[in-house]
Design an enzyme around this catalytic site. Structure first.
Site, PDB file in Angstrom:
ATOM      1  NE  ARG A 180      -4.078  -1.861   0.438  1.00  0.00           N
ATOM      2  CZ  ARG A 180      -4.116  -3.146   0.056  1.00  0.00           C
ATOM      3  NH1 ARG A 180      -3.107  -3.692  -0.590  1.00  0.00           N
ATOM      4  NH2 ARG A 180      -5.189  -3.871   0.313  1.00  0.00           N
ATOM      5  CB  SER A 254      -8.727  -1.547   4.518  1.00  0.00           C
ATOM      6  OG  SER A 254      -9.009  -2.849   4.065  1.00  0.00           O
ATOM      7  CD  GLU A 349      -5.876   1.018   2.194  1.00  0.00           C
ATOM      8  OE1 GLU A 349      -5.532  -0.057   2.714  1.00  0.00           O
ATOM      9  OE2 GLU A 349      -6.747   1.115   1.308  1.00  0.00           O
TER      10      GLU A 349
HETATM   11  P1  FAD Z   1      -8.817   8.563  -5.083  1.00  0.00           P
HETATM   12  O1  FAD Z   1      -9.437   8.075  -3.822  1.00  0.00           O
HETATM   13  O2  FAD Z   1      -9.544   9.574  -5.873  1.00  0.00           O
HETATM   14  O3  FAD Z   1      -7.337   9.079  -4.758  1.00  0.00           O
HETATM   15  C1  FAD Z   1      -6.493   8.348  -3.913  1.00  0.00           C
HETATM   16  C2  FAD Z   1      -5.136   9.060  -3.816  1.00  0.00           C
HETATM   17  O4  FAD Z   1      -4.468   9.025  -5.061  1.00  0.00           O
HETATM   18  C3  FAD Z   1      -5.255  10.543  -3.473  1.00  0.00           C
HETATM   19  O5  FAD Z   1      -4.131  10.902  -2.713  1.00  0.00           O
HETATM   20  C4  FAD Z   1      -5.197  11.220  -4.839  1.00  0.00           C
HETATM   21  O6  FAD Z   1      -4.752  12.572  -4.761  1.00  0.00           O
HETATM   22  C5  FAD Z   1      -4.216  10.338  -5.565  1.00  0.00           C
HETATM   23  N1  FAD Z   1      -4.424  10.270  -7.010  1.00  0.00           N
HETATM   24  C6  FAD Z   1      -5.553   9.893  -7.649  1.00  0.00           C
HETATM   25  N2  FAD Z   1      -5.353   9.870  -8.977  1.00  0.00           N
HETATM   26  C7  FAD Z   1      -4.069  10.244  -9.173  1.00  0.00           C
HETATM   27  C8  FAD Z   1      -3.244  10.415 -10.328  1.00  0.00           C
HETATM   28  N3  FAD Z   1      -3.724  10.187 -11.561  1.00  0.00           N
HETATM   29  N4  FAD Z   1      -1.961  10.821 -10.179  1.00  0.00           N
HETATM   30  C9  FAD Z   1      -1.452  11.031  -8.931  1.00  0.00           C
HETATM   31  N5  FAD Z   1      -2.176  10.893  -7.806  1.00  0.00           N
HETATM   32  C10 FAD Z   1      -3.469  10.496  -7.919  1.00  0.00           C
HETATM   33  N6  FAD Z   1      -7.564  -0.721  -2.247  1.00  0.00           N
HETATM   34  C11 FAD Z   1      -6.756  -1.792  -2.393  1.00  0.00           C
HETATM   35  O7  FAD Z   1      -5.537  -1.638  -2.588  1.00  0.00           O
HETATM   36  N7  FAD Z   1      -7.241  -3.067  -2.319  1.00  0.00           N
HETATM   37  C12 FAD Z   1      -8.547  -3.323  -2.108  1.00  0.00           C
HETATM   38  O8  FAD Z   1      -8.950  -4.484  -2.054  1.00  0.00           O
HETATM   39  C13 FAD Z   1      -9.428  -2.219  -1.958  1.00  0.00           C
HETATM   40  N8  FAD Z   1     -10.744  -2.418  -1.725  1.00  0.00           N
HETATM   41  C14 FAD Z   1     -11.576  -1.352  -1.583  1.00  0.00           C
HETATM   42  C15 FAD Z   1     -12.948  -1.602  -1.370  1.00  0.00           C
HETATM   43  C16 FAD Z   1     -13.827  -0.552  -1.247  1.00  0.00           C
HETATM   44  C17 FAD Z   1     -15.292  -0.842  -1.028  1.00  0.00           C
HETATM   45  C18 FAD Z   1     -13.372   0.780  -1.357  1.00  0.00           C
HETATM   46  C19 FAD Z   1     -14.331   1.932  -1.269  1.00  0.00           C
HETATM   47  C20 FAD Z   1     -12.010   1.043  -1.550  1.00  0.00           C
HETATM   48  C21 FAD Z   1     -11.103  -0.024  -1.663  1.00  0.00           C
HETATM   49  N9  FAD Z   1      -9.719   0.173  -1.857  1.00  0.00           N
HETATM   50  C22 FAD Z   1      -8.882  -0.897  -2.041  1.00  0.00           C
HETATM   51  C23 FAD Z   1      -9.162   1.547  -1.908  1.00  0.00           C
HETATM   52  C24 FAD Z   1      -9.296   2.202  -3.298  1.00  0.00           C
HETATM   53  O9  FAD Z   1     -10.154   1.459  -4.125  1.00  0.00           O
HETATM   54  C25 FAD Z   1      -7.930   2.324  -3.997  1.00  0.00           C
HETATM   55  O10 FAD Z   1      -7.038   3.065  -3.203  1.00  0.00           O
HETATM   56  C26 FAD Z   1      -8.062   3.003  -5.368  1.00  0.00           C
HETATM   57  O11 FAD Z   1      -6.852   2.869  -6.081  1.00  0.00           O
HETATM   58  C27 FAD Z   1      -8.411   4.489  -5.266  1.00  0.00           C
HETATM   59  O12 FAD Z   1      -8.736   4.957  -6.566  1.00  0.00           O
HETATM   60  P2  FAD Z   1      -9.469   6.353  -6.758  1.00  0.00           P
HETATM   61  O13 FAD Z   1      -9.472   6.646  -8.222  1.00  0.00           O
HETATM   62  O14 FAD Z   1     -10.795   6.340  -6.101  1.00  0.00           O
HETATM   63  O15 FAD Z   1      -8.461   7.326  -6.014  1.00  0.00           O
HETATM   64  N1  EPU Z   2     -10.930 -10.367  10.505  1.00  0.00           N
HETATM   65  C1  EPU Z   2     -11.481 -10.205  11.757  1.00  0.00           C
HETATM   66  N2  EPU Z   2     -12.663  -9.497  11.855  1.00  0.00           N
HETATM   67  C2  EPU Z   2     -13.288  -8.996  10.763  1.00  0.00           C
HETATM   68  C3  EPU Z   2     -12.720  -9.191   9.492  1.00  0.00           C
HETATM   69  C4  EPU Z   2     -11.531  -9.890   9.383  1.00  0.00           C
HETATM   70  O1  EPU Z   2     -10.945 -10.650  12.763  1.00  0.00           O
HETATM   71  O2  EPU Z   2     -14.341  -8.369  10.939  1.00  0.00           O
HETATM   72  C5  EPU Z   2      -9.623 -11.077  10.416  1.00  0.00           C
HETATM   73  C6  EPU Z   2      -9.728 -12.554  10.071  1.00  0.00           C
HETATM   74  O3  EPU Z   2      -8.725 -13.215  10.816  1.00  0.00           O
HETATM   75  C7  EPU Z   2      -9.366 -12.590   8.594  1.00  0.00           C
HETATM   76  C8  EPU Z   2      -8.346 -11.463   8.502  1.00  0.00           C
HETATM   77  O4  EPU Z   2      -8.842 -10.463   9.410  1.00  0.00           O
HETATM   78  O5  EPU Z   2      -8.791 -13.813   8.229  1.00  0.00           O
HETATM   79  C9  EPU Z   2      -8.179 -10.870   7.124  1.00  0.00           C
HETATM   80  O6  EPU Z   2      -9.437 -10.373   6.651  1.00  0.00           O
HETATM   81  P1  EPU Z   2      -9.695 -10.138   5.097  1.00  0.00           P
HETATM   82  O7  EPU Z   2      -9.383 -11.375   4.328  1.00  0.00           O
HETATM   83  O8  EPU Z   2     -11.044  -9.559   4.941  1.00  0.00           O
HETATM   84  O9  EPU Z   2      -8.584  -9.094   4.681  1.00  0.00           O
HETATM   85  P2  EPU Z   2      -8.059  -7.741   5.351  1.00  0.00           P
HETATM   86  O10 EPU Z   2      -6.681  -7.986   5.860  1.00  0.00           O
HETATM   87  O11 EPU Z   2      -9.045  -7.157   6.292  1.00  0.00           O
HETATM   88  C10 EPU Z   2      -6.906  -6.921   3.169  1.00  0.00           C
HETATM   89  C11 EPU Z   2      -6.834  -5.618   2.438  1.00  0.00           C
HETATM   90  C12 EPU Z   2      -8.054  -5.444   1.569  1.00  0.00           C
HETATM   91  C13 EPU Z   2      -8.124  -6.582   0.567  1.00  0.00           C
HETATM   92  C14 EPU Z   2      -8.189  -7.900   1.335  1.00  0.00           C
HETATM   93  C15 EPU Z   2      -8.105  -9.093   0.401  1.00  0.00           C
HETATM   94  C16 EPU Z   2      -5.495  -4.105   3.790  1.00  0.00           C
HETATM   95  C17 EPU Z   2      -5.488  -2.937   4.703  1.00  0.00           C
HETATM   96  N3  EPU Z   2      -6.705  -4.512   3.381  1.00  0.00           N
HETATM   97  O12 EPU Z   2      -8.002  -6.817   4.055  1.00  0.00           O
HETATM   98  O13 EPU Z   2      -7.939  -4.217   0.869  1.00  0.00           O
HETATM   99  O14 EPU Z   2      -9.239  -6.462  -0.276  1.00  0.00           O
HETATM  100  O15 EPU Z   2      -7.059  -7.999   2.236  1.00  0.00           O
HETATM  101  O16 EPU Z   2      -6.814  -9.221  -0.082  1.00  0.00           O
HETATM  102  O17 EPU Z   2      -4.444  -4.627   3.425  1.00  0.00           O
HETATM  103  C18 EPU Z   2      -8.419  -1.883   1.008  1.00  0.00           C
HETATM  104  O18 EPU Z   2      -7.197  -1.697   0.925  1.00  0.00           O
HETATM  105  O19 EPU Z   2      -9.250  -0.949   1.063  1.00  0.00           O
HETATM  106  C19 EPU Z   2      -8.935  -3.252   1.030  1.00  0.00           C
HETATM  107  C20 EPU Z   2     -10.225  -3.539   1.149  1.00  0.00           C
END
Ligand code: FAD
Ligand code: EPU
Length: 353
Positions: A180, A254, A349
């Site tokens: 990240r 997250s 994050e």
């Molecule tokens: P924004 O939120 O609009 O911007 C994020 C940051 O990037 C800001 O600092 C912004 O200024 C900068 N930025 C945006 N575009 C540019 C650009 N073109 N050039 C330079 N800087 C820029 N993230 C994960 O890694 N894994 C996940 O599994 C994951 N699951 C998610 C689930 C949900 C339901 C949600 C809501 C979010 C999740 N995220 C996850 C976080 C998010 O999806 C990512 O961080 C995504 O890349 C953000 O994209 P955005 O276009 O919305 O960026």
């Molecule tokens: N867990 C709990 N309570 C909960 C949920 C999860 O105890 O309510 C524990 C369980 O032990 C589970 C572990 O957390 O096994 C991991 O949970 P999960 O698989 O849902 O993944 P996470 O670590 O919570 C990360 C990323 C996610 C990504 C998933 C799948 C980060 C900060 N988050 O979540 O990314 O989608 O793994 O790879 O690394 C995001 O960055 O926004 C995001 C959603």
């Protein structure tokens, strides 16, 4: 007028720059918190981008890039220019029997591109299905899920330097990707606008099924029969079962990073908390922040319109009219209680603006 109030732009025709004034940002952040941008512009070309950045420089205005706002939380109104990047397009820039290099413009929706790639039989991104946001934001935090990260497919990116307006190329090493993390979240923050990303995708599938829960979700299919499309569908289903849809309930995925501790620290913590989960990561262990937050009693917590999702303790939610400041206050209470119980700091994050 206070010192922090931006000057009125003198002699600039805002409509020519296509800049709007006093714009509600609720539709531009997936937390759906109310905040106003002093100015907002939608940018679909690099010349226009250069022009608006020059205007910001001349006026001393701060600016904020935004893709879909799925990783930002507005704590207050934004006093400068919000730049919504809408650069679109994708092209194959290299191709052979094993792989294809695709250059994708920053404003393309990430999940749309993943689906497009799968339809072309270009493989690798299936585990990153359904991550919200744009292609341009994906390298900023090296998006990752289900055992795969953006960096695994990254060739290079092009980014416009704000100070000079010049587009520069960045290799994976230049981007300094980590968990990240990247150069664009550190020394490069707000100094570059990513305008395009080139990814190398495979023509033969090589499935990554190590993540706990993913293999189990696919247990009904013989491993040699599995397709990348099935993996993508399983990832989408897993995500929908755990994470709230921001279209229904405001959230940014997250809220905190999963903390990393040394092997010694992990062993000591395990002595005190035998059920503590941990995943080997480099020299130490990654601990799920969700577990720490759940054990501290926050899962399902709600106060007014802020809360911690009932199905996932790492997801803070806006039940309707929560403000960014209320969500930040909740995040701080969670951080304090996790430190008190486990002596482990949690870091957001989400970018708090
Ligand atoms: P924004 O939120 O609009 O911007 C994020 C940051 O990037 C800001 O600092 C912004 O200024 C900068 N930025 C945006 N575009 C540019 C650009 N073109 N050039 C330079 N800087 C820029 N993230 C994960 O890694 N894994 C996940 O599994 C994951 N699951 C998610 C689930 C949900 C339901 C949600 C809501 C979010 C999740 N995220 C996850 C976080 C998010 O999806 C990512 O961080 C995504 O890349 C953000 O994209 P955005 O276009 O919305 O960026
Ligand atoms: N867990 C709990 N309570 C909960 C949920 C999860 O105890 O309510 C524990 C369980 O032990 C589970 C572990 O957390 O096994 C991991 O949970 P999960 O698989 O849902 O993944 P996470 O670590 O919570 C990360 C990323 C996610 C990504 C998933 C799948 C980060 C900060 N988050 O979540 O990314 O989608 O793994 O790879 O690394 C995001 O960055 O926004 C995001 C959603």
């Amino acid at each position: 007028m206070s010192d922090s109030t931006p000057r009125q732009p003198a002699g600039v025709d805002l409509s020519q720059l296509r800049v709007q004034e006093n714009v509600d940002l609720r539709h531009l952040n997936t937390f759906h918190v109310a905040a106003q941008a002093r100015y907002l512009v939608r940018v679909a070309g690099t010349d226009h981008l250069r022009e608006v950045l020059r205007w910001c420089r001349e006026e001393g205005l701060p600016f904020l890039l935004i893709g879909q706002g799925s990783n930002v939380l507005f704590k207050q109104d934004y006093p400068g220019l919000v730049i919504e990047l809408q650069l679109l397009g994708r092209e194959v820039v290299a191709d052979n029997t094993e792989w294809v290099d695709v250059r994708v413009a920053a404003g393309e929706p990430w999940h749309g591109f993943v689906q497009y790639a799968l339809k072309q039989h270009w493989y690798g991104l299936e585990n990153l299905s359904l991550i919200p946001g744009t292609v341009g934001a994906a390298p900023v935090q090296n998006i990752g899920a289900y055992g795969v990260e953006l960096k695994d497919f990254f060739v290079e990116l092009e980014a416009l330097e704000v100070a000079s307006g010049v587009v520069q190329r960045f290799s994976a090493a230049d981007c300094a990707f980590g968990y990240r993390q990247s150069f664009f979240k550190q020394a490069g923050k707000d100094r570059f606008v990513i305008v395009a990303v080139t990814l190398r995708l495979r023509k033969q599938q090589r499935l990554v099924l190590d993540y706990p829960g993913l293999r189990a979700a696919l247990a009904g299919v013989a491993p040699d029969q599995l397709t990348a499309q099935q993996v993508s569908a399983a990832v989408c289903q897993l995500r929908r079962s755990k994470l709230p849809d921001p279209g229904q309930l405001g959230n940014a995925g997250s809220f905190f990073w999963n903390p990393h501790v040394s092997a010694n620290e992990f062993a000591a913590l395990r002595q005190r908390f035998p059920a503590l989960p941990g995943f080997p990561d480099g020299a130490g262990f990654k601990i799920p922040a969700a577990w720490l937050i759940e054990q501290a009693g926050w899962k399902g917590f709600r106060e007014g319109d802020v809360g911690v999702h009932r199905d996932h303790a790492l997801v803070l939610v806006n039940y309707g009219a929560a403000t960014g400041a209320q969500l930040v206050a909740l995040a701080e209470r969670i951080q304090a209680s996790v430190v008190e119980r486990f002596a482990i700091p949690l870091w957001p994050e989400v970018r708090i603006v």
